[in-house]
Write a protein that holds these residues in place. Sequence first.
Motif: not given
Length: 130
Positions: A114-122
């Motif tokens: 989870v903490d690798f990613f820095d852009h997220w959708g809703q």
Amino acid sequence: QVQLQESGGGSVQAGGSLRLSCVTSGDGYGDGYFERLCMGWFRQAPGKEREAVGTIDTLDSATVSESVQDRFSISKDNAKNTLYLQMINLKPEDTAMYSCAARMTWSRSCPLQVDFFDHWGQGTKVTVSS
């Protein structure tokens, strides 16, 4: 900034199928940004922590969580800048909010973290009834 928009969630009965989509836009990155994204699908059930469903790296190699790999598959369409999650034989325990995520990278590193990613959708909600 990479923007992500999921769709395709809904309510299905156990044994049913859904295909989730995640359309991306890369304002300011120019053409070809999508091919440089490590992308992933994650889900969070009520009262539980967010967990990784699967990821797909910049060379389109997918890794799916062992818990769902016999039923879920990940793919992407570089021409449409879109990520997909195909889910079959859905079970009530698959009920969750499903989110796509992305991180721009020059390597093939694309872990189920989870903490690798820095852009997220809703997110898009999936409900499976028994």
